[in-house]
Design a protein around this motif. Structure first.
Motif, PDB file in Angstrom:
ATOM      1  N   THR A  51       0.778  -0.758  -0.082  1.00  0.00           N
ATOM      2  CA  THR A  51      -0.004  -0.094  -0.232  1.00  0.00           C
ATOM      3  C   THR A  51       1.114   1.143   0.013  1.00  0.00           C
ATOM      4  O   THR A  51       1.387   1.363   0.825  1.00  0.00           O
ATOM      5  CB  THR A  51      -0.923   0.333   0.873  1.00  0.00           C
ATOM      6  OG1 THR A  51      -1.896  -1.380   1.157  1.00  0.00           O
ATOM      7  CG2 THR A  51      -1.704   1.498   0.799  1.00  0.00           C
ATOM      8  N   PRO A  52       1.531   1.935  -0.768  1.00  0.00           N
ATOM      9  CA  PRO A  52       2.005   2.978  -1.357  1.00  0.00           C
ATOM     10  C   PRO A  52       1.207   4.437  -0.195  1.00  0.00           C
ATOM     11  O   PRO A  52      -0.026   4.618  -0.275  1.00  0.00           O
ATOM     12  CB  PRO A  52       2.279   3.275  -2.961  1.00  0.00           C
ATOM     13  CG  PRO A  52       1.176   2.281  -3.677  1.00  0.00           C
ATOM     14  CD  PRO A  52       0.519   1.649  -1.590  1.00  0.00           C
ATOM     15  N   VAL A  53       2.225   4.428   0.541  1.00  0.00           N
ATOM     16  CA  VAL A  53       2.271   5.719   1.310  1.00  0.00           C
ATOM     17  C   VAL A  53       1.671   6.813   0.444  1.00  0.00           C
ATOM     18  O   VAL A  53       2.225   7.339  -0.142  1.00  0.00           O
ATOM     19  CB  VAL A  53       3.199   6.134   2.501  1.00  0.00           C
ATOM     20  CG1 VAL A  53       2.936   7.137   3.293  1.00  0.00           C
ATOM     21  CG2 VAL A  53       3.769   5.476   2.796  1.00  0.00           C
ATOM     22  N   ASP A  54      -0.084   7.468   1.061  1.00  0.00           N
ATOM     23  CA  ASP A  54      -0.342   8.332  -0.445  1.00  0.00           C
ATOM     24  C   ASP A  54       0.662  10.089   0.525  1.00  0.00           C
ATOM     25  O   ASP A  54       0.593  10.518   1.915  1.00  0.00           O
ATOM     26  CB  ASP A  54      -1.633   9.151   0.746  1.00  0.00           C
ATOM     27  CG  ASP A  54      -2.032   9.798  -0.990  1.00  0.00           C
ATOM     28  OD1 ASP A  54      -1.882  11.115  -1.070  1.00  0.00           O
ATOM     29  OD2 ASP A  54      -3.200  10.276  -0.778  1.00  0.00           O
ATOM     30  N   LEU A  55       1.344  11.034   0.020  1.00  0.00           N
ATOM     31  CA  LEU A  55       2.368  12.562   1.007  1.00  0.00           C
ATOM     32  C   LEU A  55       1.492  12.999   0.551  1.00  0.00           C
ATOM     33  O   LEU A  55       2.507  14.267  -0.126  1.00  0.00           O
ATOM     34  CB  LEU A  55       3.962  12.239   0.180  1.00  0.00           C
ATOM     35  CG  LEU A  55       4.429  10.204   1.072  1.00  0.00           C
ATOM     36  CD1 LEU A  55       6.114  10.274  -0.185  1.00  0.00           C
ATOM     37  CD2 LEU A  55       4.205  10.785   2.483  1.00  0.00           C
ATOM     38  N   THR A  56       0.363  13.471  -0.136  1.00  0.00           N
ATOM     39  CA  THR A  56      -0.366  14.370  -1.135  1.00  0.00           C
ATOM     40  C   THR A  56      -0.039  15.724  -0.342  1.00  0.00           C
ATOM     41  O   THR A  56       0.097  16.685  -0.834  1.00  0.00           O
ATOM     42  CB  THR A  56      -2.122  14.239  -1.450  1.00  0.00           C
ATOM     43  OG1 THR A  56      -2.251  12.292  -2.167  1.00  0.00           O
ATOM     44  CG2 THR A  56      -2.806  15.261  -2.007  1.00  0.00           C
ATOM     45  N   TYR A  57      -0.606  15.743   1.168  1.00  0.00           N
ATOM     46  CA  TYR A  57      -0.543  16.796   1.881  1.00  0.00           C
ATOM     47  C   TYR A  57       0.908  17.256   2.515  1.00  0.00           C
ATOM     48  O   TYR A  57       1.255  17.985   3.340  1.00  0.00           O
ATOM     49  CB  TYR A  57      -1.089  17.222   2.887  1.00  0.00           C
ATOM     50  CG  TYR A  57      -3.163  16.852   2.605  1.00  0.00           C
ATOM     51  CD1 TYR A  57      -3.900  18.079   2.278  1.00  0.00           C
ATOM     52  CD2 TYR A  57      -3.573  15.784   2.148  1.00  0.00           C
ATOM     53  CE1 TYR A  57      -4.878  17.214   1.808  1.00  0.00           C
ATOM     54  CE2 TYR A  57      -4.584  15.172   1.522  1.00  0.00           C
ATOM     55  CZ  TYR A  57      -4.904  16.130   1.362  1.00  0.00           C
ATOM     56  OH  TYR A  57      -6.306  16.841   1.217  1.00  0.00           O
ATOM     57  N   ALA A  58       2.023  16.364   2.552  1.00  0.00           N
ATOM     58  CA  ALA A  58       3.289  16.093   3.006  1.00  0.00           C
ATOM     59  C   ALA A  58       3.601  17.618   2.463  1.00  0.00           C
ATOM     60  O   ALA A  58       4.099  17.781   1.454  1.00  0.00           O
ATOM     61  CB  ALA A  58       4.015  14.608   2.425  1.00  0.00           C
ATOM     62  N   TYR A  59       4.703  18.167   2.789  1.00  0.00           N
ATOM     63  CA  TYR A  59       5.282  19.847   3.052  1.00  0.00           C
ATOM     64  C   TYR A  59       6.806  19.562   2.234  1.00  0.00           C
ATOM     65  O   TYR A  59       6.948  20.230   1.660  1.00  0.00           O
ATOM     66  CB  TYR A  59       5.620  19.984   3.939  1.00  0.00           C
ATOM     67  CG  TYR A  59       4.741  21.121   4.885  1.00  0.00           C
ATOM     68  CD1 TYR A  59       3.544  21.642   3.880  1.00  0.00           C
ATOM     69  CD2 TYR A  59       4.542  21.193   5.929  1.00  0.00           C
ATOM     70  CE1 TYR A  59       2.331  22.343   4.373  1.00  0.00           C
ATOM     71  CE2 TYR A  59       3.054  21.701   7.027  1.00  0.00           C
ATOM     72  CZ  TYR A  59       2.270  22.320   6.177  1.00  0.00           C
ATOM     73  OH  TYR A  59       0.914  22.839   6.809  1.00  0.00           O
ATOM     74  N   LEU A  60       7.239  18.385   2.353  1.00  0.00           N
ATOM     75  CA  LEU A  60       8.314  17.852   2.272  1.00  0.00           C
ATOM     76  C   LEU A  60       8.860  16.849   1.590  1.00  0.00           C
ATOM     77  O   LEU A  60       9.633  16.457   0.686  1.00  0.00           O
ATOM     78  CB  LEU A  60       9.447  17.093   3.365  1.00  0.00           C
ATOM     79  CG  LEU A  60       9.372  18.224   4.616  1.00  0.00           C
ATOM     80  CD1 LEU A  60      10.416  18.025   6.057  1.00  0.00           C
ATOM     81  CD2 LEU A  60      10.123  19.615   4.052  1.00  0.00           C
ATOM     82  N   ARG A  61       7.534  16.444   0.880  1.00  0.00           N
ATOM     83  CA  ARG A  61       8.008  15.096  -0.625  1.00  0.00           C
ATOM     84  C   ARG A  61       8.110  15.973  -1.454  1.00  0.00           C
ATOM     85  O   ARG A  61       8.682  17.201  -2.233  1.00  0.00           O
ATOM     86  CB  ARG A  61       6.035  14.626  -0.979  1.00  0.00           C
ATOM     87  CG  ARG A  61       5.950  16.105  -1.308  1.00  0.00           C
ATOM     88  CD  ARG A  61       4.323  16.308  -1.936  1.00  0.00           C
ATOM     89  NE  ARG A  61       4.061  14.512  -2.535  1.00  0.00           N
ATOM     90  CZ  ARG A  61       3.482  14.732  -4.185  1.00  0.00           C
ATOM     91  NH1 ARG A  61       3.814  15.162  -4.489  1.00  0.00           N
ATOM     92  NH2 ARG A  61       3.333  13.289  -4.289  1.00  0.00           N
ATOM     93  N   ALA A  62       9.056  14.731  -2.561  1.00  0.00           N
ATOM     94  CA  ALA A  62       9.798  14.971  -3.330  1.00  0.00           C
ATOM     95  C   ALA A  62       9.610  15.020  -4.200  1.00  0.00           C
ATOM     96  O   ALA A  62       7.632  15.417  -4.053  1.00  0.00           O
ATOM     97  CB  ALA A  62      10.819  13.976  -3.382  1.00  0.00           C
TER      98      ALA A  62
END
Length: 581
Positions: free
Chosen positions: A195-206
């Motif tokens: 299950t891929p991690v959903d980083l939609t709201y992450a500030y530090l996502r690549a």
């Protein structure tokens, strides 16, 4: 012990998962401002353009006022620094709210963001209807770069739909250094990979590798974007760039403040837009008039043409056409008029290229002057309408690089890479007019409502007036037919009363004479009543005997009262005047 900032996110798609992002308050490896980093010795010049002194001044002049507490806030850390956010935000809000129009507001906005973040360039990137972007204002440090982007257009493919959707929800994106290696996600178990991690709201996502190459081709080292969501859409972006050999980081409190500034900018853009629309709609004439509907609208034709920024127009009401403004090509306009009379459009319609938008429009000579139009229906059926025309223009569109040139990565099949040059590439657009704005389209809808209602009420009044005229005509004719024989009866009664009669017969004839005259009065009063609709006065300055009139009106009831054995008596007060007007 080191202190950390922590941001926590919950995704609606997976509410049981909480994502925590930790960020060192004092990161010595990646400091806010790198030690020894100064302005580049030579400013970047990727566009190789030679801006005029006016263009340079427009992109380098700061229209915002200095933030008084910002310098002291940068020296503080922890909770004290967080508290200063409120003081700074108050000053920012004051400046943004004081801007009189959108152009000045955007200039203040880039000045405030540049002072808060310290980036070399801060620009506002606005989307059009086709999602192409245009730099509408910018503030640049000329010591860091010679490139000026104001007025340049970027194709919609630069920020595709999936990226725009992400910008809409993740309102602040930061890239510290384009050359830093992206950190990998570490999972506890193999099952976590399913299950891929959903980083939609992450500030530090690549960021996407393509986007990083895109920035490298612009010689940008660090970047940050702040989303502007207005009217339930991604209106644009505040894009920030830094140049040089080392990255630059924006602290967590400042990024949080930038998010709030982005939200405030969104609301202010909506406010200024609504204020502009309301001001424009004051030009719509709503004053009552005695003219017919076409005369009522034509009286405001100059204001309407100015309101919609149109060259001329046509008004069609009940198969009657009137020209608004100075019509240069009559035949083209008449061809459009007949076309829309057949089409019976029932909603506001716009076009910037009538040849492309109306392929079924047959006009043998072709359209050489009219290029675009805005049609406003005035009735539900679409029979009546106003159409505003714009002439075609030779328009130069400046792009940041050739938007039609595609670069395919070597050794791949169809893998596109970002363009390598952003030098100004000009395109000449022929046969089209400038785009109709959202404000003009909404104002057209208001015009449809206001003038459409006026025409509806006018026609109801016109129908009622015609019915009233018919009623008066019928009443006048009927009164004439009744009054003629009635006058003859009165004359014969008067002749009979002059002869020798017994008392009973004389009394009966007198009553008949009085009743007949009363009927004549009633008919005359009805005719007078119909004249009031033409503005005539019912009151007449005639002198009459009040006592005789009362006696004449009441004598006819004495016989009925006597037969029914009812006491009936008219008492005249001594103070009542004999003659009155």
């Amino acid at each position: 012990m080191q202190k950390l900032w922590c941001a926590m996110h919950i995704n609606e798609q997976n509410p049981d998962l909480i994502i925590c992002e930790f960020e060192l308050e004092d990161d010595r490896i990646n400091p806010l401002v790198p030690v020894g980093e100064a302005t580049p010795e030579l400013p970047e010049d990727t566009l190789q353009s030679n801006p005029t002194p006016e263009e340079l001044a427009e992109s380098t002049h700061n229209s915002s006022r200095p933030l008084r507490v910002l310098r002291s806030a940068r020296k503080r850390k922890g909770e004290a620094a967080a508290m200063e956010v409120f003081n700074i935000l108050s000053q920012v809000q004051e400046q943004l709210a004081g801007a009189p129009n959108l152009e000045q507001f955007l200039k203040v906005l880039v000045g405030v963001v540049k002072e808060l973040t310290g980036f070399h360039r801060v620009m506002v990137y606005q989307f059009d209807q086709a999602w192409n972007g245009k730099v509408v204002t910018e503030l640049v440090d000329p010591r860091a770069t010679r490139d000026l982007y104001k007025g340049l257009n970027f194709p919609a493919s630069d920020i595709p739909k999936q990226a725009r959707d992400l910008y809409k929800v993740n309102k602040v994106r930061l890239l510290y250094d384009r050359d830093l290696e992206t950190a990998r996600l570490v999972c506890r178990t193999v099952e976590d990979l399913e299950t891929p991690v959903d980083l939609t709201y992450a500030y530090l996502r690549a960021m996407s590798p393509i986007h990083i190459k895109y920035l490298a081709n612009m010689s940008v080292r660090s970047s940050m974007s702040i989303s502007i969501n207005a009217f339930d859409e991604l209106w644009g972006l505040i894009a920030c760039h830094t140049y040089g050999s080392k990255g630059m980081r924006v602290s967590f409190p400042i990024r949080k403040m930038c998010r709030l500034i982005g939200d405030s900018a969104s609301r202010n853009i909506e406010r200024l837009s609504y204020a502009s629309r309301l001001q424009a709609r004051k030009l719509i004439n709503t004053v009552p008039t005695e003219h017919n509907p076409s005369g009522y609208i034509i009286a405001s034709s100059d204001d309407l043409l100015s309101l919609f920024d149109a060259d001329y127009g046509l008004l069609s009401i009940r198969d009657e056409a009137k020209i608004m403004g100075k019509l240069e090509q009559t035949q083209e306009a008449l061809a459009m008029l007949e076309y829309f009379r057949l089409r019976k459009i029932t909603s506001v319609l716009t076009s910037s290229d009538i040849r492309a938008d109306f392929p079924d429009l047959r006009y043998a000579p072709g359209f050489s002057v009219i290029a675009g139009l805005l049609l406003v229906p005035l009735t539900i059926e679409g029979n009546d309408f106003i159409v505003f025309f714009r002439k075609g223009q030779l328009r130069e569109v400046k792009w940041a690089g050739n938007p039609y040139e595609k670069f395919v990565k070597e050794g791949t099949e169809g893998y596109l890479e970002p363009r390598k040059s952003f030098r100004t590439w000009s395109e000449t657009v022929v046969g089209k007019c400038r785009e109709w704005t959202e404000e003009q389209i909404e104002t057209g809808a208001v015009l449809c409502l206001v003038y459409g209602k006026f025409i509806e009420v006018w026609r109801q009044k016109e129908a009622a007036l015609q019915n009233s005229q018919l009623t008066r005509l019928l009443l006048a004719n009927s009164a004439h037919e009744v009054r003629t024989p009635l006058n003859a009866i009165i004359n014969y009664l008067e002749i009979a009363l002059e002869g020798s009669l017994d008392n009973e017969t004389r009394e009966n004839l007198s009553k008949s004479h009085s009743a007949s005259k009363s009927l004549i009065y009633v008919i005359n009063d009805l005719l007078d009543l119909t004249k009031t609709e033409q503005g005539q006065n019912l009151i007449k300055d005639d002198v009459f005997n009040l006592s005789d009139t009362v006696r004449e009106a009441t004598d006819m009831f004495k016989g009925d009262a006597k037969r029914k054995q009812i006491g009936y008596e008219v008492i005249e007060n001594p103070g009542v005047p004999k003659l009155v007007i």
